[in-house]
Design a protein around this motif. Sequence first.
Motif, PDB file in Angstrom:
ATOM      1  N   LEU A 109    -115.710  41.197  42.765  1.00  0.00           N
ATOM      2  CA  LEU A 109    -114.758  40.549  43.600  1.00  0.00           C
ATOM      3  C   LEU A 109    -114.912  39.034  44.134  1.00  0.00           C
ATOM      4  N   ALA A 110    -116.428  38.725  44.300  1.00  0.00           N
ATOM      5  CA  ALA A 110    -116.857  37.375  44.563  1.00  0.00           C
ATOM      6  C   ALA A 110    -116.716  36.514  43.720  1.00  0.00           C
ATOM      7  N   TRP A 111    -116.756  36.864  42.335  1.00  0.00           N
ATOM      8  CA  TRP A 111    -116.911  36.197  41.049  1.00  0.00           C
ATOM      9  C   TRP A 111    -115.103  35.780  40.938  1.00  0.00           C
ATOM     10  N   ALA A 112    -114.384  36.715  41.133  1.00  0.00           N
ATOM     11  CA  ALA A 112    -113.011  36.771  41.083  1.00  0.00           C
ATOM     12  C   ALA A 112    -112.340  35.686  42.046  1.00  0.00           C
ATOM     13  N   LYS A 113    -112.906  35.439  43.075  1.00  0.00           N
ATOM     14  CA  LYS A 113    -112.526  34.609  44.116  1.00  0.00           C
ATOM     15  C   LYS A 113    -112.698  33.283  43.687  1.00  0.00           C
ATOM     16  N   THR A 114    -113.814  32.808  42.850  1.00  0.00           N
ATOM     17  CA  THR A 114    -114.061  31.618  42.406  1.00  0.00           C
ATOM     18  C   THR A 114    -113.082  30.823  41.253  1.00  0.00           C
ATOM     19  N   LEU A 115    -112.312  31.835  40.787  1.00  0.00           N
ATOM     20  CA  LEU A 115    -111.439  31.586  39.544  1.00  0.00           C
ATOM     21  C   LEU A 115    -110.229  30.652  39.771  1.00  0.00           C
ATOM     22  N   PRO A 116    -109.735  29.753  39.002  1.00  0.00           N
ATOM     23  CA  PRO A 116    -108.428  29.200  39.353  1.00  0.00           C
ATOM     24  C   PRO A 116    -107.231  30.064  39.162  1.00  0.00           C
ATOM     25  N   GLU A 117    -106.201  29.525  39.425  1.00  0.00           N
ATOM     26  CA  GLU A 117    -104.768  30.273  39.333  1.00  0.00           C
ATOM     27  C   GLU A 117    -104.600  30.192  37.893  1.00  0.00           C
ATOM     28  N   GLY A 118    -104.168  31.466  37.468  1.00  0.00           N
ATOM     29  CA  GLY A 118    -103.834  31.786  36.096  1.00  0.00           C
ATOM     30  C   GLY A 118    -104.945  32.728  35.524  1.00  0.00           C
ATOM     31  N   LYS A 119    -106.114  32.734  36.296  1.00  0.00           N
ATOM     32  CA  LYS A 119    -106.901  33.989  36.076  1.00  0.00           C
ATOM     33  C   LYS A 119    -107.263  34.774  37.241  1.00  0.00           C
ATOM     34  N   ARG A 120    -107.293  34.237  38.425  1.00  0.00           N
ATOM     35  CA  ARG A 120    -107.549  34.887  39.550  1.00  0.00           C
ATOM     36  C   ARG A 120    -106.719  36.222  39.926  1.00  0.00           C
ATOM     37  N   ALA A 121    -105.563  36.218  39.735  1.00  0.00           N
ATOM     38  CA  ALA A 121    -104.706  37.554  39.819  1.00  0.00           C
ATOM     39  C   ALA A 121    -105.272  38.616  38.980  1.00  0.00           C
ATOM     40  N   GLY A 122    -105.289  38.361  37.788  1.00  0.00           N
ATOM     41  CA  GLY A 122    -105.794  39.037  36.682  1.00  0.00           C
ATOM     42  C   GLY A 122    -107.083  39.738  37.050  1.00  0.00           C
ATOM     43  N   ALA A 123    -108.089  38.881  37.643  1.00  0.00           N
ATOM     44  CA  ALA A 123    -109.394  39.232  37.990  1.00  0.00           C
ATOM     45  C   ALA A 123    -109.324  40.307  39.123  1.00  0.00           C
ATOM     46  N   TYR A 124    -108.245  40.009  40.087  1.00  0.00           N
ATOM     47  CA  TYR A 124    -108.132  41.036  41.294  1.00  0.00           C
ATOM     48  C   TYR A 124    -107.918  42.348  40.895  1.00  0.00           C
ATOM     49  N   ASN A 125    -106.953  42.152  39.787  1.00  0.00           N
ATOM     50  CA  ASN A 125    -106.334  43.484  39.176  1.00  0.00           C
ATOM     51  C   ASN A 125    -107.197  44.258  38.615  1.00  0.00           C
ATOM     52  N   GLY A 126    -108.293  43.812  37.942  1.00  0.00           N
ATOM     53  CA  GLY A 126    -109.235  44.604  37.355  1.00  0.00           C
ATOM     54  C   GLY A 126    -110.363  45.109  38.522  1.00  0.00           C
ATOM     55  N   VAL A 127    -110.581  44.522  39.495  1.00  0.00           N
ATOM     56  CA  VAL A 127    -111.417  44.882  40.602  1.00  0.00           C
ATOM     57  C   VAL A 127    -110.687  46.199  41.341  1.00  0.00           C
ATOM     58  N   LEU A 128    -109.445  45.707  41.569  1.00  0.00           N
ATOM     59  CA  LEU A 128    -108.751  46.740  42.675  1.00  0.00           C
ATOM     60  C   LEU A 128    -108.249  47.786  41.843  1.00  0.00           C
ATOM     61  N   GLY A 129    -107.942  47.787  40.484  1.00  0.00           N
ATOM     62  CA  GLY A 129    -107.511  48.903  39.692  1.00  0.00           C
ATOM     63  C   GLY A 129    -108.636  49.875  39.356  1.00  0.00           C
ATOM     64  N   SER A 130    -109.941  49.454  39.182  1.00  0.00           N
ATOM     65  CA  SER A 130    -111.176  50.014  38.981  1.00  0.00           C
ATOM     66  C   SER A 130    -111.525  50.848  40.239  1.00  0.00           C
ATOM     67  N   LEU A 131    -111.575  50.295  41.392  1.00  0.00           N
ATOM     68  CA  LEU A 131    -111.942  50.688  42.472  1.00  0.00           C
ATOM     69  C   LEU A 131    -110.955  51.848  43.090  1.00  0.00           C
ATOM     70  N   ALA A 132    -109.424  51.488  42.802  1.00  0.00           N
ATOM     71  CA  ALA A 132    -108.578  52.343  43.407  1.00  0.00           C
ATOM     72  C   ALA A 132    -108.650  53.739  42.864  1.00  0.00           C
ATOM     73  N   ALA A 133    -108.808  53.881  41.612  1.00  0.00           N
ATOM     74  CA  ALA A 133    -108.883  55.069  41.004  1.00  0.00           C
ATOM     75  C   ALA A 133    -109.990  55.899  41.321  1.00  0.00           C
ATOM     76  N   ASP A 134    -111.181  55.411  42.194  1.00  0.00           N
ATOM     77  CA  ASP A 134    -112.206  56.157  42.557  1.00  0.00           C
ATOM     78  C   ASP A 134    -112.074  56.059  44.123  1.00  0.00           C
ATOM     79  N   ASP A 135    -111.692  55.073  44.718  1.00  0.00           N
ATOM     80  CA  ASP A 135    -111.896  55.023  46.425  1.00  0.00           C
ATOM     81  C   ASP A 135    -110.764  54.157  46.497  1.00  0.00           C
ATOM     82  N   PRO A 136    -109.465  54.598  46.762  1.00  0.00           N
ATOM     83  CA  PRO A 136    -108.075  53.922  47.025  1.00  0.00           C
ATOM     84  C   PRO A 136    -108.425  53.325  48.562  1.00  0.00           C
ATOM     85  N   GLN A 137    -108.907  53.943  49.624  1.00  0.00           N
ATOM     86  CA  GLN A 137    -109.070  53.222  50.742  1.00  0.00           C
ATOM     87  C   GLN A 137    -109.864  52.162  50.807  1.00  0.00           C
TER      88      GLN A 137
END
Length: 267
Positions: free
Chosen positions: A213-241
């Motif tokens: 997530l820390a790396w995702a926050k450093t990305l510019p628009e056009g990559k940042r939302a996709g990076a958030y997708n990967g982090v939140l999607g992986s985490l939500a599968a195991d720990d949605p809270q």
Amino acid sequence: MNTKGLLTFVAGLMVGLAGYHFLAGGGGDPVADAEQGDGSSGIGSMLGAKDSDPDGEAEKGAGVEVMMPEGFDDVRSVKDIMLKAGPRDRFQALMAFVEGIEAHEIEAALAEIRAGASNQFDPEAMFASHLLLMRWGEEDSEGAFASLEKLGMMERAFGSMSVLAAVASKDPRAAADWLVAPDNIMAMVPRAGDFMATTVTKEWAKQDPDAALAWAKTLPEGKRAGAYNGVLGSLAADDPQRASKMALELEAGKDRANPVSYTHLTL
């Protein structure tokens, strides 16, 4: 292949097909438009390469039990597998074949697949290419990325994500550096950078979600939302809270809204 494994494949394939159409949405060939000079991205060396054993001395499939389905004992190539009857058996045979093949043989196997595919969205060809490129990415990422440079935009983008997933599973920092390299042509293609950022953080979050997530926050628009997708999607599968809490800490806006909607989180 068991039923669960087959369903997982089919679901992944549908996502891949959607990604293909999404990448193609702008028309034309953005890679060709973005490239300059000889078109080489110059990115493979950043990831390094393992010994691909050009002399063929390494034991095939070392440490892996390769199980071919009944009736497939005589196959010697991807083409042999594709000529067999029974799609589920062909999928199982492809996985066994990929585990047993050596890195220096993968490029020829990929050429066989592309030559025999009925069209660019042939599901079996896509499945086989994905498996082979992930295997190649684990063994020799530099060679795998270089092999994609002569392909068309969609196939090159999808192939890059296969290799990138393999690299990110072993060394997410190296995968992240590849994505943001200034001479990375593929990351400049509209939408492709977003999908590739998802690929990196999806694997990274399974190892260290905070770092991803820390790396995702450093990305510019056009990559940042996709990076958030990967982090939140992986985490939500195991720990949605935890995923919901992490999403709430992100700055409000479309870069947060799109991943939250995609992962079905409740804020």
